[in-house]
Design a protein around this motif. Structure first.
Motif, mmCIF file in Angstrom:
data_model
loop_
_atom_site.group_PDB
_atom_site.id
_atom_site.type_symbol
_atom_site.label_atom_id
_atom_site.label_comp_id
_atom_site.label_asym_id
_atom_site.label_seq_id
_atom_site.Cartn_x
_atom_site.Cartn_y
_atom_site.Cartn_z
ATOM 1 N N LEU A 47 0.701 -1.658 0.050
ATOM 2 C CA LEU A 47 -0.052 0.313 -0.045
ATOM 3 C C LEU A 47 1.104 1.365 0.116
ATOM 4 N N SER A 48 0.639 1.885 -1.026
ATOM 5 C CA SER A 48 1.021 3.617 -0.971
ATOM 6 C C SER A 48 0.348 4.353 0.522
ATOM 7 N N GLY A 49 1.398 5.412 0.674
ATOM 8 C CA GLY A 49 1.344 6.641 1.393
ATOM 9 C C GLY A 49 -0.036 7.496 0.760
ATOM 10 N N ASN A 50 -0.469 6.969 -0.498
ATOM 11 C CA ASN A 50 -1.946 8.049 -0.888
ATOM 12 C C ASN A 50 -2.427 7.397 -1.058
ATOM 13 N N GLU A 51 -2.983 5.940 -0.964
ATOM 14 C CA GLU A 51 -4.020 4.404 -0.837
ATOM 15 C C GLU A 51 -4.258 5.330 0.524
ATOM 16 N N LEU A 52 -2.837 4.758 1.805
ATOM 17 C CA LEU A 52 -3.791 5.101 2.948
ATOM 18 C C LEU A 52 -4.221 7.127 3.636
ATOM 19 N N TYR A 53 -3.943 7.568 2.625
ATOM 20 C CA TYR A 53 -4.134 8.902 2.833
ATOM 21 C C TYR A 53 -4.985 9.009 2.517
ATOM 22 N N ASP A 54 -6.150 8.493 1.373
ATOM 23 C CA ASP A 54 -7.341 8.325 0.811
ATOM 24 C C ASP A 54 -8.448 7.633 1.393
ATOM 25 N N SER A 55 -7.709 6.306 1.889
ATOM 26 C CA SER A 55 -8.509 5.495 3.611
ATOM 27 C C SER A 55 -9.132 6.747 4.430
ATOM 28 N N GLN A 93 -6.611 6.380 17.822
ATOM 29 C CA GLN A 93 -5.910 7.357 17.912
ATOM 30 C C GLN A 93 -4.165 7.042 17.216
ATOM 31 N N MET A 94 -3.879 6.639 17.096
ATOM 32 C CA MET A 94 -2.561 6.156 15.946
ATOM 33 C C MET A 94 -3.117 6.220 15.099
ATOM 34 N N ARG A 95 -3.805 5.823 14.261
ATOM 35 C CA ARG A 95 -4.514 6.209 12.887
ATOM 36 C C ARG A 95 -4.967 7.695 13.253
ATOM 37 N N ASP A 96 -5.703 8.694 13.689
ATOM 38 C CA ASP A 96 -5.240 10.067 13.638
ATOM 39 C C ASP A 96 -3.442 9.929 13.614
ATOM 40 N N VAL A 97 -2.055 10.256 14.417
ATOM 41 C CA VAL A 97 -2.027 10.337 14.347
ATOM 42 C C VAL A 97 -1.242 10.008 12.602
ATOM 43 N N VAL A 98 -1.610 9.092 12.178
ATOM 44 C CA VAL A 98 -0.022 9.212 10.549
ATOM 45 C C VAL A 98 -1.430 9.888 9.666
ATOM 46 N N CYS A 99 -2.466 9.641 9.670
ATOM 47 C CA CYS A 99 -2.950 10.904 8.514
ATOM 48 C C CYS A 99 -3.135 11.882 8.695
ATOM 49 N N ARG A 100 -2.733 12.528 10.126
ATOM 50 C CA ARG A 100 -1.796 14.106 10.250
ATOM 51 C C ARG A 100 -0.710 13.864 9.326
ATOM 52 N N PHE A 101 0.227 12.668 9.984
ATOM 53 C CA PHE A 101 1.527 12.681 9.608
ATOM 54 C C PHE A 101 1.356 12.675 7.534
ATOM 55 N N LEU A 102 0.515 12.219 7.654
ATOM 56 C CA LEU A 102 0.632 11.746 5.595
ATOM 57 C C LEU A 102 0.009 12.843 5.106
ATOM 58 N N GLU A 103 -1.432 14.034 5.962
ATOM 59 C CA GLU A 103 -1.323 15.079 5.633
ATOM 60 C C GLU A 103 -0.867 16.642 5.317
ATOM 61 N N ALA A 104 0.569 16.110 6.580
ATOM 62 C CA ALA A 104 1.803 17.262 6.451
ATOM 63 C C ALA A 104 3.073 16.711 5.568
ATOM 64 N N HIS A 105 2.507 15.656 4.816
ATOM 65 C CA HIS A 105 3.548 15.468 4.003
ATOM 66 C C HIS A 105 3.646 14.563 2.767
ATOM 67 N N PRO A 106 2.382 15.548 2.531
ATOM 68 C CA PRO A 106 2.023 15.078 0.689
ATOM 69 C C PRO A 106 3.603 14.741 -0.420
ATOM 70 N N GLY A 111 6.140 3.652 0.686
ATOM 71 C CA GLY A 111 5.183 2.683 1.102
ATOM 72 C C GLY A 111 4.571 2.879 1.816
ATOM 73 N N ALA A 112 3.358 3.147 2.378
ATOM 74 C CA ALA A 112 2.673 2.955 3.547
ATOM 75 C C ALA A 112 3.462 2.704 5.359
ATOM 76 N N GLN A 113 4.201 1.746 4.927
ATOM 77 C CA GLN A 113 4.438 0.515 6.545
ATOM 78 C C GLN A 113 5.463 1.549 6.387
ATOM 79 N N ASN A 114 6.460 1.776 6.314
ATOM 80 C CA ASN A 114 7.342 3.182 6.914
ATOM 81 C C ASN A 114 6.848 4.208 6.774
ATOM 82 N N LEU A 115 5.791 4.629 6.069
ATOM 83 C CA LEU A 115 5.008 6.520 6.698
ATOM 84 C C LEU A 115 4.852 6.325 7.715
#
Length: 106
Positions: free
Chosen positions: A27-35, A71-84, A90-94
């Motif tokens: 899964l890419s970061g883009n796909e995870l961000y869409d989710s 909470q973990m999901r929120d942290v990841v989603c904010r990180f993806l929002e801040a780092h387009p 790869g989503a795992q490393n993000l």
């Protein structure tokens, strides 16, 4: 882990035939961000899967006791929002990068 979360994780981590030939990530970061932006339960399942896979390794993050999956999901989603600029990775490393930034081991 509930059955629906496990099923979601399996679905998310099974690459399509095209992706399997072109990439080693599921899964890419883009796909995870869409989710994330769709408030999908897939994002929670994926994040939980990364954490479960990492439990036996020392990867530079230490999630405090009592932190919930949302909470973990929120942290990841904010990180993806801040780092387009990094979402093609790869989503795992993000996920790991987000956790290292927020919950570094002391």
């Amino acid at each position: 882990m509930t059955r629906w979360r496990l099923a979601t994780l399996i679905i998310l981590t099974c690459p399509s035939a095209a992706n399997a030939q072109n990439s080693t990530r599921f899964l890419s970061g883009n796909e995870l961000y869409d989710s994330c932006t769709q408030k999908s339960s897939h994002s929670i399942g994926y994040v939980e899967g990364v954490v479960d896979a990492d439990l036996s390794a020392t990867l530079g993050y230490c999630i405090p006791v009592g932190v919930r999956a949302d909470q973990m999901r929120d942290v990841v989603c904010r990180f993806l929002e801040a780092h387009p600029e990094s979402r093609q990775e790869g989503a795992q490393n993000l996920v790991r990068g987000a956790f290292i930034q927020v919950w570094p081991c002391k």
